[in-house]
Design a protein around this motif. Structure first.
Motif, PDB file in Angstrom:
ATOM      1  N   PRO A  25       0.837  -1.213   0.000  1.00 10.23           N
ATOM      2  CA  PRO A  25       0.000   0.000   0.000  1.00 10.23           C
ATOM      3  C   PRO A  25       0.867   1.256   0.000  1.00 10.23           C
ATOM      4  O   PRO A  25       2.088   1.154   0.146  1.00 10.23           O
ATOM      5  CB  PRO A  25      -0.804  -0.128   1.301  1.00 10.23           C
ATOM      6  N   PRO A  26       0.264   2.455  -0.165  1.00  7.27           N
ATOM      7  CA  PRO A  26       1.058   3.684  -0.324  1.00  7.27           C
ATOM      8  C   PRO A  26       2.182   3.846   0.701  1.00  7.27           C
ATOM      9  O   PRO A  26       2.008   3.592   1.891  1.00  7.27           O
ATOM     10  CB  PRO A  26       0.009   4.791  -0.187  1.00  7.27           C
ATOM     11  N   ILE A  27       3.357   4.283   0.184  1.00 11.95           N
ATOM     12  CA  ILE A  27       4.529   4.520   1.030  1.00 11.95           C
ATOM     13  C   ILE A  27       4.801   6.025   1.132  1.00 11.95           C
ATOM     14  O   ILE A  27       5.867   6.439   1.576  1.00 11.95           O
ATOM     15  CB  ILE A  27       5.774   3.778   0.498  1.00 11.95           C
ATOM     16  N   GLU A  31      -0.010  14.684  -0.193  1.00 13.84           N
ATOM     17  CA  GLU A  31       0.654  15.988  -0.362  1.00 13.84           C
ATOM     18  C   GLU A  31       1.986  15.804  -1.096  1.00 13.84           C
ATOM     19  O   GLU A  31       2.317  16.552  -2.018  1.00 13.84           O
ATOM     20  CB  GLU A  31       0.929  16.641   1.008  1.00 13.84           C
ATOM     21  N   GLU A  32       2.745  14.796  -0.661  1.00  9.90           N
ATOM     22  CA  GLU A  32       4.047  14.557  -1.284  1.00  9.90           C
ATOM     23  C   GLU A  32       3.876  14.137  -2.743  1.00  9.90           C
ATOM     24  O   GLU A  32       4.629  14.560  -3.622  1.00  9.90           O
ATOM     25  CB  GLU A  32       4.804  13.484  -0.495  1.00  9.90           C
ATOM     26  N   LEU A  33       2.854  13.321  -3.002  1.00 10.21           N
ATOM     27  CA  LEU A  33       2.583  12.879  -4.378  1.00 10.21           C
ATOM     28  C   LEU A  33       2.279  14.063  -5.285  1.00 10.21           C
ATOM     29  O   LEU A  33       2.756  14.124  -6.420  1.00 10.21           O
ATOM     30  CB  LEU A  33       1.380  11.927  -4.396  1.00 10.21           C
ATOM     31  N   GLY A  92      11.489   3.682   0.744  1.00 11.86           N
ATOM     32  CA  GLY A  92      12.063   2.793  -0.266  1.00 11.86           C
ATOM     33  C   GLY A  92      13.361   2.153   0.228  1.00 11.86           C
ATOM     34  O   GLY A  92      13.569   0.944   0.074  1.00 11.86           O
ATOM     35  N   ARG A  93      14.215   2.971   0.812  1.00 13.35           N
ATOM     36  CA  ARG A  93      15.487   2.453   1.357  1.00 13.35           C
ATOM     37  C   ARG A  93      15.231   1.416   2.442  1.00 13.35           C
ATOM     38  O   ARG A  93      15.855   0.358   2.474  1.00 13.35           O
ATOM     39  CB  ARG A  93      16.314   3.600   1.957  1.00 13.35           C
ATOM     40  N   ALA A  94      14.295   1.734   3.354  1.00 11.93           N
ATOM     41  CA  ALA A  94      13.999   0.820   4.469  1.00 11.93           C
ATOM     42  C   ALA A  94      13.455  -0.514   3.944  1.00 11.93           C
ATOM     43  O   ALA A  94      13.839  -1.594   4.416  1.00 11.93           O
ATOM     44  CB  ALA A  94      13.001   1.465   5.429  1.00 11.93           C
ATOM     45  N   PRO A 193      -1.057  -9.343 -13.550  1.00 15.08           N
ATOM     46  CA  PRO A 193      -1.107  -7.872 -13.601  1.00 15.08           C
ATOM     47  C   PRO A 193      -1.323  -7.308 -12.193  1.00 15.08           C
ATOM     48  O   PRO A 193      -2.041  -7.897 -11.391  1.00 15.08           O
ATOM     49  CB  PRO A 193      -2.331  -7.581 -14.481  1.00 15.08           C
ATOM     50  N   CYS A 194      -0.697  -6.175 -11.887  1.00 11.39           N
ATOM     51  CA  CYS A 194      -0.776  -5.586 -10.547  1.00 11.39           C
ATOM     52  C   CYS A 194      -1.224  -4.122 -10.581  1.00 11.39           C
ATOM     53  O   CYS A 194      -0.403  -3.217 -10.378  1.00 11.39           O
ATOM     54  CB  CYS A 194       0.577  -5.681  -9.852  1.00 11.39           C
ATOM     55  N   PRO A 195      -2.532  -3.873 -10.835  1.00  6.87           N
ATOM     56  CA  PRO A 195      -3.014  -2.488 -10.744  1.00  6.87           C
ATOM     57  C   PRO A 195      -2.899  -2.001  -9.298  1.00  6.87           C
ATOM     58  O   PRO A 195      -3.220  -2.762  -8.372  1.00  6.87           O
ATOM     59  CB  PRO A 195      -4.480  -2.582 -11.177  1.00  6.87           C
ATOM     60  N   ILE A 196      -2.416  -0.761  -9.100  1.00  7.30           N
ATOM     61  CA  ILE A 196      -2.256  -0.214  -7.741  1.00  7.30           C
ATOM     62  C   ILE A 196      -2.639   1.269  -7.730  1.00  7.30           C
ATOM     63  O   ILE A 196      -2.549   1.946  -8.749  1.00  7.30           O
ATOM     64  CB  ILE A 196      -0.812  -0.374  -7.201  1.00  7.30           C
ATOM     65  N   PRO A 197      -3.049   1.761  -6.550  1.00  2.35           N
ATOM     66  CA  PRO A 197      -3.373   3.190  -6.450  1.00  2.35           C
ATOM     67  C   PRO A 197      -2.124   4.066  -6.417  1.00  2.35           C
ATOM     68  O   PRO A 197      -1.012   3.563  -6.177  1.00  2.35           O
ATOM     69  CB  PRO A 197      -4.136   3.283  -5.123  1.00  2.35           C
ATOM     70  N   ALA A 198      -2.296   5.358  -6.614  1.00  3.59           N
ATOM     71  CA  ALA A 198      -1.204   6.331  -6.570  1.00  3.59           C
ATOM     72  C   ALA A 198      -0.436   6.194  -5.263  1.00  3.59           C
ATOM     73  O   ALA A 198      -1.041   6.097  -4.193  1.00  3.59           O
ATOM     74  CB  ALA A 198      -1.775   7.733  -6.688  1.00  3.59           C
ATOM     75  N   GLY A 199       0.897   6.178  -5.336  1.00  4.00           N
ATOM     76  CA  GLY A 199       1.732   6.146  -4.131  1.00  4.00           C
ATOM     77  C   GLY A 199       1.977   4.762  -3.572  1.00  4.00           C
ATOM     78  O   GLY A 199       2.853   4.581  -2.727  1.00  4.00           O
ATOM     79  N   ALA A 200       1.185   3.761  -4.015  1.00  7.43           N
ATOM     80  CA  ALA A 200       1.473   2.374  -3.649  1.00  7.43           C
ATOM     81  C   ALA A 200       2.668   1.922  -4.489  1.00  7.43           C
ATOM     82  O   ALA A 200       3.095   2.637  -5.404  1.00  7.43           O
ATOM     83  CB  ALA A 200       0.260   1.490  -3.910  1.00  7.43           C
TER      84      ALA A 200
END
Ligand code: NI
Length: 264
Positions: A25-27, A31-33, A92-94, A193-200
């Motif tokens: 899920p979103p990481i 606001e950041e997106l 991402g690093r973590a 296929p892996c559809p995902i929401p913004a930020g995921a």
């Protein structure tokens, strides 16, 4: 430094090691997106990095007067260093450290599929682009800046393909002027296929076969990718990635010309 907010479960780590990909899920935050979308669109509009070979068309011959159907920027954070302080980078690093079982390091790139004409990214393994003399423990963390659907070009994977070696590849359309590589064959029965929401994010190992379809939607499909790895090692067995030897891309010519100018 921005602190990560995500810790993976053992089940998620086991799932990645077994299947060669993982969906999270979103990481990041909405606001950041929104901030990242603004930066991202500016970097492509200004064609940053083009002169030194860091912006180019992944799917075409990439001439200066041609419309890129799959523009890519290598190292976008070089051109907008504020990105390095964003939460999605810390997360991402973590995530990479946990999945790879060590302290990882890496870079990033951006692949844009323009609305309605963004072309497909053919089936490939990322390691097919890299140095055949090195051993890699590496993965990519792929984050769309808007919802990614099958219609707009979300990621698709062949589960457990990371357990095989690097498969034979060729330049897209067998055209040596094209940077993008395509695996010679893929078993269509196994595709997820892996559809995902913004930020995921979807995360894939550097040998996992993956694909993203053309963008048939009315919105650009912006993807920001972090490539993270443990230190590389020299391989004992040599490999021949012959598909790399035949490539002669405009990107490489621009990169060499820029380096030559720097040396003068
Ligand atoms: Ni790839």
């Amino acid at each position: 430094m921005t602190q990560p907010t995500i810790t993976l479960t053992q089940e998620q780590i086991d799932s990645f090691r077994r299947d060669g990909y993982l969906v999270l899920p979103p990481i990041t935050t909405p606001e950041e997106l929104a901030q990242l979308r603004t930066i991202y669109d500016r970097l492509f509009a200004e064609r940053v990095g083009r002169a030194e070979g860091n912006q180019f068309d992944l799917a075409g011959a990439d001439g200066d007067d041609e419309v890129a159907t799959l523009p890519q920027i290598l190292g976008p954070a070089r051109y907008a260093p504020e990105i390095n302080d964003f939460l999605f980078k810390a997360n991402g690093r973590a995530i990479a450290d946990q999945l790879l079982g060590g302290k990882s390091d890496g870079g990033d790139h951006a692949i844009l599929k323009p609305a309605r004409y963004g072309s497909e990214t053919p089936w490939h393994q990322d390691e097919a682009y890299w140095n055949p003399d090195l051993d890699y423990a590496s993965l990519s963390i792929w984050m769309p800046l808007q919802d990614a659907t099958i219609e707009s070009g979300c990621m698709q994977f062949v589960p457990r393909s990371h357990l095989r070696g690097v498969q034979p590849h060729h330049p897209i359309k067998n055209d040596p002027r094209i940077h993008g590589l395509e695996a010679d064959s893929v078993d269509a029965d196994e595709i997820v296929p892996c559809p995902i929401p913004a930020g995921a994010v979807t995360i894939h190992h550097c040998r996992t076969l993956h694909y993203a379809g053309p963008n048939l939607s009315d919105e650009p499909r912006r993807a920001y990718i972090q490539v993270m790895g443990l230190p590389t090692k020299k391989r004992e067995e040599t490999r021949d990635f012959y598909w790399q030897r035949i490539q002669q891309t405009a990107r490489l010519a621009r990169k060499k010309a820029a380096e030559a100018t720097k040396e003068e």
